[in-house]
Design an enzyme around this catalytic site. Structure first.
Site, PDB file in Angstrom:
ATOM      1  N   ASP A 114      12.948  -1.715  -3.752  1.00  0.00           N
ATOM      2  CA  ASP A 114      11.550  -1.637  -4.171  1.00  0.00           C
ATOM      3  C   ASP A 114      11.560  -1.338  -5.678  1.00  0.00           C
ATOM      4  OD1 ASP A 114       9.002  -0.689  -4.858  1.00  0.00           O
ATOM      5  OD2 ASP A 114       8.657   0.212  -2.889  1.00  0.00           O
TER       6      ASP A 114
ATOM      7  N   ARG B 216      -3.310 -19.474   4.246  1.00  0.00           N
ATOM      8  CA  ARG B 216      -2.398 -18.481   4.830  1.00  0.00           C
ATOM      9  C   ARG B 216      -0.941 -18.910   4.679  1.00  0.00           C
ATOM     10  NH1 ARG B 216      -1.128 -18.017   9.907  1.00  0.00           N
ATOM     11  NH2 ARG B 216      -3.067 -18.871  10.730  1.00  0.00           N
TER      12      ARG B 216
ATOM     13  N   LYS C  71       0.433  -1.905  -8.552  1.00  0.00           N
ATOM     14  CA  LYS C  71       0.716  -0.911  -9.584  1.00  0.00           C
ATOM     15  C   LYS C  71       0.831  -1.589 -10.956  1.00  0.00           C
ATOM     16  CE  LYS C  71       0.669   1.546  -5.862  1.00  0.00           C
ATOM     17  NZ  LYS C  71       1.828   1.896  -5.065  1.00  0.00           N
TER      18      LYS C  71
ATOM     19  N   TYR D   8       8.718   5.820  -0.855  1.00  0.00           N
ATOM     20  CA  TYR D   8       7.266   5.817  -0.700  1.00  0.00           C
ATOM     21  C   TYR D   8       6.902   6.234   0.730  1.00  0.00           C
ATOM     22  CZ  TYR D   8       2.518   4.023  -0.931  1.00  0.00           C
ATOM     23  OH  TYR D   8       1.165   3.897  -0.909  1.00  0.00           O
TER      24      TYR D   8
HETATM   25  C1  LIG Z   1       2.199   1.952  -3.727  1.00  0.00           C
HETATM   26  C2  LIG Z   1       3.607   1.743  -3.352  1.00  0.00           C
HETATM   27  C3  LIG Z   1       3.951   1.024  -2.206  1.00  0.00           C
HETATM   28  C4  LIG Z   1       2.906   0.450  -1.268  1.00  0.00           C
HETATM   29  O1  LIG Z   1       2.192  -0.580  -1.855  1.00  0.00           O
HETATM   30  P1  LIG Z   1       0.675  -0.972  -1.471  1.00  0.00           P
HETATM   31  O2  LIG Z   1       0.354  -2.031  -2.442  1.00  0.00           O
HETATM   32  O3  LIG Z   1      -0.150   0.267  -1.607  1.00  0.00           O
HETATM   33  O4  LIG Z   1       0.706  -1.447  -0.049  1.00  0.00           O
HETATM   34  C5  LIG Z   1       5.288   0.820  -1.942  1.00  0.00           C
HETATM   35  N1  LIG Z   1       6.257   1.330  -2.742  1.00  0.00           N
HETATM   36  C6  LIG Z   1       5.965   2.047  -3.842  1.00  0.00           C
HETATM   37  C7  LIG Z   1       7.064   2.582  -4.690  1.00  0.00           C
HETATM   38  C8  LIG Z   1       4.638   2.285  -4.177  1.00  0.00           C
HETATM   39  O5  LIG Z   1       4.359   3.019  -5.273  1.00  0.00           O
END
Ligand SMILES: *Cc1c(COP(=O)(O)O)cnc(C)c1O
Length: 393
Positions: free
Chosen positions: A182, A54, A207, A107
């Site tokens: 992000d 962790r 992603k 998001y």
């Molecule tokens: C999918 C996504 C998230 C969230 O991520 P998870 O891995 O599903 O928790 C945050 N920001 C963007 C732009 C995303 O496409």
């Protein structure tokens, strides 16, 4: 080393006696000490040996170091999901009484954190249009000393709006405000926000970083090593959103082909966006690579490629959008993105349900908007599928 080489060789693992090409998966919860002197060295950070997964683990550290180098940061923290990375980062930078400014389209779950979770701890948020930097200057005014973080995606989800990273960072930093970006849609292959001024970059590694739709993961990268240590040990380890060693290993595998995949994703997306733009039933195409797109010039200035996320609107509103999506065969109806498979979704019905009807309208997210994550299939097949479903309108 250049990007494609770093993604494969950066911080190679120490080969063990078996000389395996690939790193082992350290599938262990805990690590063994030699004696109490060794314990003392590790606990006082004199040694960076491991204690407990962790806190850290060699497979996680390899993934973190590789992401750090690809984003051009000083350190990285891996998380169990993109949302764990985003919520931990926001909680680490904000305290009761503070305000966070977020871009109006982000998001869905990040929007929920900003508008529903943070307010429970007396942290307010405002959603403004950061694609126009003057809106930020106006919002900050002369005496806003409550705002401590500006948070956005560029290209943003789901309408691909482009935020000028350099301009926003300059405005924020003049006032001592941190900028968190992000970078999920662009990936470090096409955009390096830390080099453009951002303080922290977060990712849903679920992603493109993973690339194969078989992992949920997140990562945060920053330029300040003290901040990274705090994010790792005070927030990731204490909130407990730790990534599993197996998933870190899958991400390392995914990273090896990130460059190759992004080049092909983008090539496919450019063709599909061009096709959609000419289609008589399509009223609007949102893709940063189209010269007709509002953010195209800024995207060109801060990205080395435009990515492979496209949104578009069809004539006939919700009914038409439904018909398109319900008639798909090859293209799959799904949230998520960045996989080999082409995926389509309706932001209003799926990823952005958390936005109220009024907010959807105010932010220009129409019910007829469809979002495509362009995959790696042959574009002729994707286009013939689009041709078939659009001809039903
Ligand atoms: C999918 C996504 C998230 C969230 O991520 P998870 O891995 O599903 O928790 C945050 N920001 C963007 C732009 C995303 O496409």
């Amino acid at each position: 080393m250049n990007f494609d080489t770093l993604a494969i060789h950066g911080n190679d693992h120490k080969r063990n006696a078996e000389n395996a090409l690939n790193p082992p998966i350290f599938q262990t919860s805990t690590f063994v000490f030699k004696d109490l002197d060794h314990v003392e060295d590790v606990m006082s950070f004199k040694s960076d040996d491991y204690v407990y997964t962790r806190g850290n683990n060699p497979t996680l550290r390899l993934f973190e170091n590789r992401m750090r180098d690809l984003e051009g940061g000083k350190g990285a923290v891996a998380f169990a999901s993109g949302m764990a990375a985003i919520s931990s980062t926001l909680f680490s930078l904000l305290k009761p009484g503070d305000n966070v400014i977020v871009h109006k389209t982000i998001y869905g779950s990040s929007y929920t954190v900003a508008t529903k979770l943070l307010p429970k701890y007396n942290i307010t948020s405002s959603s403004i249009d950061l694609s126009n930097p003057e809106t930020l200057e106006k919002a900050l005014g002369r005496d806003d000393d409550k705002t401590k973080v500006v948070y956005f995606e560029t290209p943003s989800n789901p309408n691909l709006s482009i935020v000028d990273i350099r301009r926003i960072c300059t405005i924020a930093h003049e006032r001592g405000i941190k900028v968190v970006i992000d970078n999920t849609f662009a990936t470090p292959y096409f955009q390096k926000p830390l080099e453009l001024g951002a303080d922290v970059v977060v990712h849903s590694a679920t992603k493109y970083i993973c690339g194969h739709g078989d992992v949920v993961a997140g990562v945060a990268v920053a330029k300040d090593m003290n901040y990274i240590q705090s994010l790792k040990f005070d927030y990731m380890a204490e909130f407990g959103g730790v990534l599993s060693p197996f998933n870190a290993w899958l991400l390392l595998r995914g990273l090896k082909t990130l460059g190759v995949r992004m080049r092909q994703h983008e090539k496919n997306a450019l063709k599909i966006a061009g096709y959609l733009e000419k289609h008589p039933m399509v009223t609007k195409v949102m893709y940063p690579g189209l010269p007709s797109f509002e953010g195209h010039e800024t995207a060109k200035a801060q990205m080395s490629g435009f990515g492979a996320m496209i949104s578009f609107e069809v004539k006939g509103g919700l009914e038409s959008a439904k018909k398109v999506i319900n008639s798909l065969n090859l293209i799959q109806i799904a949230v998520s993105l960045g996989d080999c498979e082409t995926l389509m979704e309706s932001p209003a019905a799926m990823t952005h349900r958390g936005y109220s009807r009024e907010r959807l309208a105010e932010f220009g997210l129409s019910e007829s908007m469809l979002r495509i994550s362009v995959g790696l299939e042959d574009t002729a097949d994707i286009i013939s599928e689009l041709e078939r479903v659009l001809s039903l309108l």
